[in-house]
Design a protein around this motif. Structure first.
Motif, short mmCIF file in Angstrom:
data_model
loop_
_atom_site.label_atom_id
_atom_site.label_comp_id
_atom_site.label_asym_id
_atom_site.label_seq_id
_atom_site.Cartn_x
_atom_site.Cartn_y
_atom_site.Cartn_z
N LYS A 21 0.83 -1.19 0.00
CA LYS A 21 0.00 0.00 0.00
C LYS A 21 0.88 1.25 0.00
N VAL A 22 0.50 2.22 -0.83
CA VAL A 22 1.29 3.44 -0.93
C VAL A 22 0.76 4.49 0.03
N TYR A 23 1.67 5.09 0.77
CA TYR A 23 1.35 6.16 1.70
C TYR A 23 1.52 7.51 1.01
N PHE A 24 0.57 8.41 1.19
CA PHE A 24 0.64 9.74 0.60
C PHE A 24 0.72 10.78 1.73
N TRP A 30 5.39 14.10 6.84
CA TRP A 30 5.87 12.95 6.06
C TRP A 30 6.33 11.87 7.03
N GLN A 31 5.70 10.74 6.99
CA GLN A 31 6.08 9.63 7.87
C GLN A 31 7.36 8.98 7.36
N THR A 32 8.16 8.54 8.30
CA THR A 32 9.39 7.84 7.95
C THR A 32 9.32 6.40 8.44
N GLY A 94 6.03 5.23 -0.61
CA GLY A 94 5.63 6.56 -0.19
C GLY A 94 6.29 7.03 1.10
N TYR A 95 6.83 6.13 1.89
CA TYR A 95 7.47 6.50 3.14
C TYR A 95 8.92 6.94 2.89
N THR A 275 13.99 19.56 -1.96
CA THR A 275 14.08 18.12 -2.21
C THR A 275 12.77 17.42 -1.86
N THR A 276 12.12 17.83 -0.77
CA THR A 276 10.87 17.19 -0.37
C THR A 276 9.76 17.43 -1.40
#
Length: 378
Positions: A21-24, A30-32, A94-95, A275-276
């Motif tokens: 599953k992709v995290y957005f 932004w979760q790491t 996504g993480y 960069t983010t």
């Protein structure tokens, strides 16, 4: 025993779905996760990126003027900003699983801007402002930019693939003066034979700027606003990015003065971005134009943008491709695609492995070696 077996099977099935599953990331967050959670280790790649900084001056005025000193009449026409040091992010599903340097610092990104520019063309196609990518641009832009037996044949696709061989002058810059052959003189450059549109690839910022100018005219509003409303705001990008043109790249549309942006920092200007925010943009393309259930770009357009041209198998709609060809990286999957800019700025999109890699100010000749380290355990 059978019940235990099916329970375990269900557990692994659910775990696999969760892993895929992709995290957005929401705006401002932004979760790491650690790379070890995905059985990955990027420590060697990070160390390599930090130790192989772009070798030219951090004063980008100096670096630009030195890099393009062989071009006649070259000058800085747009803003320039002193750069930071090496920085980067690696996303998995996504993480953020790896990062280095000042990832929120806004820097120039040079020809990575071209991939943002081609995205505005995809928006124009999606909104049917461009009916067909194979339409001649002269059907839309009638002010003389595409007049003549040669320029009138040029299509939107030719401009996007950088094989139009458009001939002329825009904002005081001439197509023939951009990266001219070093074994010829100025008279030969001016009188060169023109190639049939679509038959010859040439990396040329003047022609890229012609695309930006043409898109400005069909949207009838500045391209940064088009990108902001349709892409950057929906993906939660910060408010810090800016997209500049030149001091002389202004034109009147509907009685308003609008700046036509540049497709890179060759003469200054272009995209200034963190960069983010680059990573968010890459994540959108990794997920085929879908951001957390919202289809911002149709998947067919994403696929089309990554198709190689007949004139260059390693180039799509202003994205570089790792297909067979002169720029193929042997140890890296042939299906990845990437944006690349002067000074070692890159956004790598890997849809198969659900990864995005952004690196800033990496010595360009070390790019393949860096990717080999990223992918060594994959």
């Amino acid at each position: 025993m059978k019940k235990i077996f099916y329970s375990l099977l269900l557990f692994f099935f659910v775990s696999t779905l969760q892993a895929q599953k992709v995290y957005f990331p929401p705006a401002g967050e932004w979760q790491t996760k650690t790379s070890k959670e995905f059985d990955l280790d990027f420590s060697e790649a990070i160390q390599f990126a930090e130790e192989n900084e772009y070798s030219e001056s951090r004063d980008l005025r100096q670096a630009i003027l030195k890099g393009f000193q062989s071009e006649p009449y070259h000058q800085l026409l747009g803003p320039v900003k002193r750069r930071g040091g090496p920085a980067g992010l690696i996303l998995k599903n996504g993480y953020i699983v790896a990062q280095w340097g000042a990832v929120d610092r806004v820097d120039m990104t040079f020809s990575v801007t071209k991939s943002f520019l081609s995205t505005t063309a995809l928006i124009a196609l999606q909104q049917e402002k461009i009916k067909n990518v194979n339409d001649s641009v002269a059907r839309y832009i009638w002010d003389g930019t595409f007049e003549g037996s040669h320029n009138s044949k040029i299509t939107w696709k030719h401009l996007l693939q950088q094989n139009s061989d458009w001939s002329g002058e825009l904002w005081g810059s001439y197509d023939w003066a951009d990266r001219p052959p070093r074994d010829q003189n100025i008279d030969q450059w001016r009188s060169r034979a023109l190639h049939e549109p679509g038959s010859y690839f040439k990396y040329n910022d003047v022609r890229v700027n012609v695309l930006a100018y043409s898109l400005l005219n069909i949207f009838r509003e500045p391209l940064p606003k088009v990108l902001k409303n349709n892409i950057m705001d929906p993906i939660g990008a910060s408010s810090s990015w800016r997209w500049f043109g030149y001091e002389n790249s202004w034109t009147a549309i509907d009685g308003l003065q609008m700046q036509s942006v540049s497709g890179g920092g060759h003469s200054g200007g272009g995209m200034f971005i963190s960069t983010t925010d680059m990573a968010r943009f890459g994540l959108l393309f990794m997920n085929n134009g879908n951001w957390n259930g919202q289809q911002l770009l149709h998947p067919d357009l994403i696929e089309e943008a990554g198709m190689p041209s007949e004139a260059n198998s390693n180039y799509g709609y202003m994205w570089w491709l790792n297909a067979a060809g002169d720029r193929h990286m042997e140890a890296i999957d042939s299906e990845i695609f990437y944006a690349a800019g002067f000074g070692g700025n890159f956004i790598v999109v890997d849809q198969k492995r659900k990864m995005v890699i952004v690196t800033r100010w990496l010595e360009p000749s070390k790019f393949e070696e860096f990717l080999n380290l990223v992918y060594k355990d994959l």
